[in-house]
Design an enzyme around this catalytic site. Structure first.
Site, PDB file in Angstrom:
ATOM      1  N   GLU A 207       3.847  -2.469  -1.943  1.00  3.55           N
ATOM      2  CA  GLU A 207       3.280  -1.507  -0.995  1.00  3.55           C
ATOM      3  C   GLU A 207       1.779  -1.359  -1.153  1.00  3.55           C
ATOM      4  OE1 GLU A 207       5.802   1.861  -1.632  1.00  3.55           O
ATOM      5  OE2 GLU A 207       7.483   0.864  -0.680  1.00  3.55           O
ATOM      6  N   LYS A 336      14.107   7.015   7.050  1.00  3.41           N
ATOM      7  CA  LYS A 336      13.897   5.598   7.365  1.00  3.41           C
ATOM      8  C   LYS A 336      14.921   5.215   8.434  1.00  3.41           C
ATOM      9  CE  LYS A 336      12.687   4.164   2.600  1.00  3.41           C
ATOM     10  NZ  LYS A 336      13.275   3.712   1.304  1.00  3.41           N
TER      11      LYS A 336
HETATM   12  P1  PGA Z   1      12.225  -0.052  -0.009  1.00  4.37           P
HETATM   13  O1  PGA Z   1      11.495   0.868  -1.078  1.00  4.37           O
HETATM   14  O2  PGA Z   1      11.484  -0.025   1.261  1.00  4.37           O
HETATM   15  O3  PGA Z   1      12.217  -1.387  -0.691  1.00  4.37           O
HETATM   16  O4  PGA Z   1      13.616   0.503   0.126  1.00  4.37           O
HETATM   17  C1  PGA Z   1      10.852   2.057  -0.789  1.00  4.37           C
HETATM   18  C2  PGA Z   1      11.565   3.263  -1.352  1.00  4.37           C
HETATM   19  O5  PGA Z   1      12.489   3.178  -2.177  1.00  4.37           O
HETATM   20  O6  PGA Z   1      11.223   4.375  -0.964  1.00  4.37           O
HETATM   21 ZN    ZN Z   2      12.702   5.505  -2.492  1.00  2.00          ZN
END
Ligand code: PGA
Ligand code: ZN
Length: 425
Positions: A207, A336
């Site tokens: 990230e 998400k």
């Molecule tokens: P991921 O990680 O997008 O690989 O799931 C981000 C998170 O765990 O918040």
């Molecule tokens: Zn997370």
């Protein structure tokens, strides 16, 4: 009245930031077009919607041709002629067509792509920016960003057990100020990390946060962040936070967490967090315990007076969130869209959270493209918080879009979650 009758739904296999295949879905209507790229996590919760991959020789099995075919051959014929502004009805059709709780039939990735592209097509057809199409005439809250300046866990190669060590510019008054201050802290932290851990520690994780070589103690990561904040003269303007992603260092056999060379019990780990919160200005912890441990998270939420965010715990799933709410586990939802599948389900989870006094933090995935629907949805949802990484184009584009929205709203914009939350310290 049909506002935006769908003419066609297209999908293609494209590449994300990791050079892995993902879907780009386009929905054409008589009055507008919508396009959306599908994200994909690496540190995935066990209860997430199914990520359909081809499993053949191409791309080490990671191809999405089957998901593309599901969009063009199975979903598209059902949607042609339907109204793109009829989001809930279209999402219901997607769920019916799939017929499984975790979208194993059509693929969660296929469903997310279509659902988001329909949303975008509806916005385009009505001539509204996406944030206003979703949030209505009142949409005006720009989210407070959580910057993952130091990475560990599944997102970086080092020894840090926590996945993200975030700085939170709680004293900022706008996205513009928050981004500027955090960027300055990022540069300063880079100087410190280079001097103390060598040039290779500047190689960033998934990230875009640093990955200091040789550190295995989250407290050291927080010390470094605080040193950079202080050096920049922003002491008191920033709080700290973490995505612990504790499932990744939890051993279900022994029911212990592997941290700092010890096998910690849940009680030990809660004690560790209590000390952390006493010592550092930590205002938020995401997934502090294993993703199945609702009782433990409830206990911890009760004992620490901070924001506790459920990511793998809830997977943006209204049913799992309901379980959490009933047990008083956590007080914030990590949001998400692709964890659950459709825009409708994800919005339902966000509303359920808000109605029950839970905060909502909109989140990127480690795999995504520079597509900026995320920034718009954060404003449209009135979430008040976002985490969208640090550097790398697919992250910085989200900030660029938030800056654009903030400028477009002008004096009408407000910034961050409402007062009186655990983030006010
Ligand atoms: P991921 O990680 O997008 O690989 O799931 C981000 C998170 O765990 O918040
Ligand atoms: Zn997370």
């Amino acid at each position: 009245m049909t506002v935006a009758p769908i003419d066609a739904v297209h999908a293609r296999e494209i590449l994300d930031n990791r050079l892995e295949p993902t879907l780009r879905v386009t929905v054409e209507t008589e009055t507008g077009t919508g396009r959306a790229d599908v994200p994909c996590g690496r540190s995935r919760g066990e209860h997430e919607a199914h990520d359909l991959r081809d499993g053949d020789d191409r791309y080490r099995g990671r191809g999405v041709r089957q998901a593309v075919a599901n969009v063009t051959e199975r979903i598209a014929p059902e949607l042609v002629g339907r109204d793109a502004t009829d989001q809930r009805a279209i999402d219901a059709t997607l769920l019916d067509l799939d017929g499984t709780p975790t979208k194993t039939n059509l693929g969660g990735n296929a469903i997310t792509g279509v659902s988001l592209a329909v949303l975008r097509a509806g916005a385009d057809a009505t001539g509204l920016p996406l944030y206003r199409y979703l949030g209505g005439a009142d949409a005006h809250v720009l989210p407070l960003p959580f910057f993952d300046l130091i990475e560990g866990g599944e997102l970086a190669g080092g020894d840090l057990p926590f996945q993200e060590h975030q700085v939170v510019p709680v004293g900022a008054d706008s996205v513009a100020e928050a981004v500027q201050w955090s960027a300055e802290v990022y540069y300063e932290l880079g100087d410190i990390v280079r001097a103390e851990y060598g040039e290779a520690s500047l190689n960033v994780g998934a990230e875009g946060g640093y990955n200091p070589i040789g550190i295995d103690d989250p407290r050291e990561a927080f010390e470094l962040e605080l040193a950079a904040i202080e050096e920049c003269g922003y002491e008191g303007e920033f709080a700290l936070a973490a995505d612990v992603a504790a499932s990744h260092f939890y051993d279900p056999e022994t029911e212990t967490y592997a941290l700092l060379g010890e096998a910690m019990t849940r009680e030990d780990l809660i004690g560790f967090y209590a000390d952390l919160v006493d010592t550092y200005p930590v205002v938020s912890l995401e997934d502090p315990l294993d993703q199945h441990d609702f009782a433990g998270v409830a206990d911890l939420t009760d004992r620490l007076d901070i924001q506790i965010v459920g990511d793998d715990l809830f997977t943006t799933n209204p049913d799992r969130l309901r379980t959490g709410i009933d047990r008083d586990a956590a007080n914030a939802l990590l949001w998400k869209v692709n964890q659950v599948g459709t825009v409708t389900e994800a919005v339902e989870a966000a509303r359920m959270a808000t109605r029950n006094g839970y905060a909502v933090q909109v989140s990127e995935r480690s795999g995504q493209t520079p597509d900026t629907w995320l920034a718009d949805l954060a404003v449209g949802l009135d979430a008040g918080q976002i985490k969208t990484g640090v550097t790398r184009g697919e992250r910085t584009e989200q900030y660029n879009r938030l800056l654009e929205i903030e400028a477009a709203l002008g004096d009408a914009a407000t910034f961050g979650p409402p007062g009186d939350t655990p983030l006010d310290r």
